[in-house]
Design a protein around this motif. Structure first.
Motif, PDB file in Angstrom:
ATOM      1  N   LYS A 113       3.587  10.320  -7.641  1.00 36.07           N
ATOM      2  CA  LYS A 113       2.698   9.196  -7.957  1.00 36.07           C
ATOM      3  C   LYS A 113       1.563   9.088  -6.948  1.00 36.07           C
ATOM      4  O   LYS A 113       0.414   8.829  -7.316  1.00 36.07           O
ATOM      5  N   ASN A 114       1.897   9.279  -5.647  1.00 35.20           N
ATOM      6  CA  ASN A 114       0.925   8.919  -4.621  1.00 35.20           C
ATOM      7  C   ASN A 114       0.230  10.093  -3.960  1.00 35.20           C
ATOM      8  O   ASN A 114      -0.834   9.921  -3.383  1.00 35.20           O
ATOM      9  N   ASP A 168      -5.145  -2.163   4.989  1.00 34.99           N
ATOM     10  CA  ASP A 168      -5.637  -1.852   3.647  1.00 34.99           C
ATOM     11  C   ASP A 168      -6.649  -0.710   3.642  1.00 34.99           C
ATOM     12  O   ASP A 168      -7.663  -0.769   2.938  1.00 34.99           O
ATOM     13  N   ASN A 208       0.809  -1.209   0.000  1.00 35.27           N
ATOM     14  CA  ASN A 208       0.000   0.000   0.000  1.00 35.27           C
ATOM     15  C   ASN A 208       0.848   1.267   0.000  1.00 35.27           C
ATOM     16  O   ASN A 208       0.427   2.293  -0.521  1.00 35.27           O
ATOM     17  N   THR A 229     -10.199   2.192  -0.557  1.00 37.64           N
ATOM     18  CA  THR A 229     -10.970   3.258   0.066  1.00 37.64           C
ATOM     19  C   THR A 229     -11.334   4.337  -0.958  1.00 37.64           C
ATOM     20  O   THR A 229     -10.487   4.762  -1.733  1.00 37.64           O
ATOM     21  N   ASP A 237       2.199   1.983  -3.670  1.00 34.40           N
ATOM     22  CA  ASP A 237       1.209   2.563  -4.570  1.00 34.40           C
ATOM     23  C   ASP A 237      -0.112   2.659  -3.814  1.00 34.40           C
ATOM     24  O   ASP A 237      -0.793   1.661  -3.620  1.00 34.40           O
ATOM     25  N   THR A 238      -0.466   3.889  -3.397  1.00 38.74           N
ATOM     26  CA  THR A 238      -1.656   4.011  -2.553  1.00 38.74           C
ATOM     27  C   THR A 238      -2.935   3.704  -3.321  1.00 38.74           C
ATOM     28  O   THR A 238      -3.982   3.535  -2.715  1.00 38.74           O
ATOM     29  N   ILE A 253      -5.192   0.716  -2.418  1.00 39.68           N
ATOM     30  CA  ILE A 253      -6.192   0.751  -1.366  1.00 39.68           C
ATOM     31  C   ILE A 253      -7.549   1.035  -1.987  1.00 39.68           C
ATOM     32  O   ILE A 253      -7.677   1.910  -2.837  1.00 39.68           O
TER      33      ILE A 253
END
Lengths: 166, 427
Positions: B315-316, B40, A36, A45, A39-40, A43
């Protein structure tokens, strides 16, 4: 009769040491964390107000709407079936004569108090002419005054079906 | 008293404050984000100041602000008002003071003066830590008792039973380390670990004393009241344990105290077992001798790491709706990253070209060691968080079984073995 010997766990040296099991558990949590963090988007959510839900089913009972005839006029004939079926008495109808010759009766007032409504779907079930439906997919309704939660005829007619008209 | 002395002492105190008190909001953030990622989900990521979220770090400050301004409610049933108010202060102050002997860097030599790089320049080392870490349990016991609440009392009884079952093995594990290192001064211990074992392994405590390391780390979790040993809190069994009746900043002190205690435990674990402020294979003297190579290495490694980090940010660090001001953050973060790179490389380049004096070398080495210590501390704190979100809570009797029947005999056996080896080899 066969006898099933159930293996007993927890007596071996590896189990009694505790630490191997703890480390394997930590390995599992670490794999989730690393996946996670890398690379978020892994997830699932959804950031709610920005991302609206896309998975509302066709049977979801949202805020009501009144349907239209093919010529765009109101389908409701003010038969009071929905108001009778309603367990929480949240539908208020006043009937009036329909002058345009399409039908005999129509509601001059059709109010639904969303604060009273229990979203049971009884009104849509009871309606003989498919004039009231709960397929708008609206699950969030907010207002600052109690009066604003009472939807009148025009607002109900303006509500659209979530998946388009059938 | 001269200027350099005052400056160094002020810097030391600021560093100690940063590592302990300043670490609390960062650790709360790390805890919540890591918990989210392990399970998660996302964790706090919305709170922002003009679009700056810093990955959710702002949320910690918002929470702290909320705790400060909440009503400080006290139930009428609480009779011992003084003790009730004193309890969180004891927890917080003792956690905070136990931090004060952690060395962030080797003794700094400026001119003819030598400075101990600790919050308080005293040589008590490990004993000081044990004394104040042991004191913090009084805050928990007194807080639970004075709350006049069944659950709080149960929590404090549990805390009392817990402390006698782990503190003995913790201290005994430490004794075997004292025998090995031959000193209670933490700086001496770290310098012992800068040597090499068999010529290639860093002689870190975890290599020399693996059993003591396991015992100490396990008991440090109990010491910091962290899962799997947070039975005094036990929110699924006894509401909130000892802090059930506390609200507002009194609860906040317990809360921050827990994180400061965790950070202090991590600092001691790093100092005792993971080489403290030393980089592996690079002791203080090696660093000073090869400082030019080290500077070159930093000039090469820093931009590479920044590049990786910058790509990760791009990226995030995105927000779902395009026109939100939170999307401007990445741009600024990358500018800051580039600025840091330019400043550091500029300074190091100046040193490389113009040469470097001995005092500057000493200060630069101290800065590198402080950075190393901070990174190790953060990693150890991450382990605390990681374990918390992996393991369930131990039962009350299981903890005592573990403490008395397993850890205590093991630590005594370890002292015996260590003493045999030390006497036998005549080290």
């Amino acid at each position: 009769m066969g006898i099933k010997i159930v293996p007993r766990y927890g007596k071996s040296l590896k189990d009694r040491l505790y630490l191997p099991a703890i480390f394997s558990g930590m390995k599992t949590t670490m794999s989730h964390f690393a996946k996670n963090l890398k690379d978020t988007s892994n997830i699932k959510t959804e950031c709610y107000p920005e991302m609206q839900p896309t998975d509302i089913t066709s049977r979801y009972r949202g805020v009501h709407r009144l349907t239209h005839r093919d010529d765009g006029s109101i389908r409701c004939v003010a038969c009071f079936m929905c108001a009778t079926a309603c367990p929480s008495d949240c539908i208020f109808i006043e009937a009036t004569e329909r002058e345009d010759g399409i039908d005999e009766k129509m509601p001059s007032l059709f109010n639904i108090d969303l604060l009273e409504c229990v979203f049971c779907g009884g009104c849509a079930e009871a309606c003989p002419c498919d004039a009231i439906r709960m397929d708008t997919g609206i699950f969030s309704f907010v207002a600052t005054k109690r009066e604003d939660f009472v939807l009148n005829r025009e607002k109900l007619l303006a509500n659209k079906a979530f998946r388009g008209e059938l | 008293m001269n200027t350099i002395l005052v400056v160094v002492i002020v810097i030391n105190i600021i560093l100690a404050l940063l590592f302990s008190l300043g670490a609390a909001p960062i650790l709360v953030w790390v805890e919540r984000r890591v918990a989210g990622f392990i399970q998660d989900r996302l964790g706090p990521n919305r709170c922002n100041i003009n679009g700056f979220r810093l990955g959710g770090l702002i949320q910690s400050f918002a929470d702290m602000l909320k705790l400060v301004f909440k009503e400080d409610f006290k139930a009428k049933a609480i009779k011992e008002k003084f003790v009730f108010t004193l309890a969180p202060v004891i927890v917080f102050v003792s956690a905070f003071l136990s931090y004060m002997v952690m060395p962030f860097a080797d003794n700094l030599v400026i001119g003819s003066q030598t400075f101990i790089m600790q919050g308080l320049p005293i040589n008590l080392g490990a004993l000081w830590f044990l004394a104040f870490a042991g004191l913090s349990i009084y805050g928990i016991i007194l807080g639970g008792w004075s709350s006049n609440n069944k659950y709080s009392l149960l929590g404090s009884i549990r805390a009392g039973a817990q402390v006698i079952s782990y503190e003995a093995s913790m201290t005994l594990a430490l004794v075997s380390l004292l025998v090995t290192y031959g000193s209670i001064n933490l700086v001496d211990m770290v310098n012992f670990q800068s040597k090499l074992l068999f010529g290639f392994i860093p002689a870190w405590g975890i290599v020399i004393q693996p059993l003591a390391a396991v015992i100490f780390i396990v008991t440090a979790f109990a010491e910091a009241n962290r899962t799997p040993f947070d039975i005094a809190e036990g929110e699924s069994e006894i509401v909130g344990g000892y802090h059930t009746e506390y609200s507002a900043m009194k609860f906040g002190l317990f809360f921050v105290g827990e994180y400061v205690a965790m950070s202090a435990s991590s600092a001691l674990i790093v100092t005792l077992f993971f080489g403290g402020y030393n980089l592996p294979w690079l002791g203080t003297d090696t660093l000073k001798e090869n400082f030019h190579t080290v500077m070159l290495a930093i000039i090469v490694i820093l931009p590479l790491l920044s590049l990786l980090f910058g790509r990760w940010i791009v990226k995030n660090n995105v927000w779902p709706s395009k026109d939100d001001k939170r999307n401007n953050e990445s741009k600024w973060l990358i500018r800051v990253l580039i600025l840091i790179n330019i400043v550091v490389i500029g300074i190091l380049g100046c040193f490389l070209i113009n040469g470097i004096t001995e005092t500057t070398t000493n200060i630069a080495v101290a800065i590198i060691q402080i950075a190393t210590f901070a990174i190790k501390l953060l990693l150890m704190n991450f382990v605390f968080v990681w374990v918390r979100w992996t393991l369930p809570r131990f039962r009350y009797d299981q903890l005592q079984n573990l403490g008395w029947k397993i850890l205590l005999p093991l630590s005594i056996a370890n002292i015996f073995l260590t003493a045999l080896v030390v006497v036998g080899l005549g080290v």
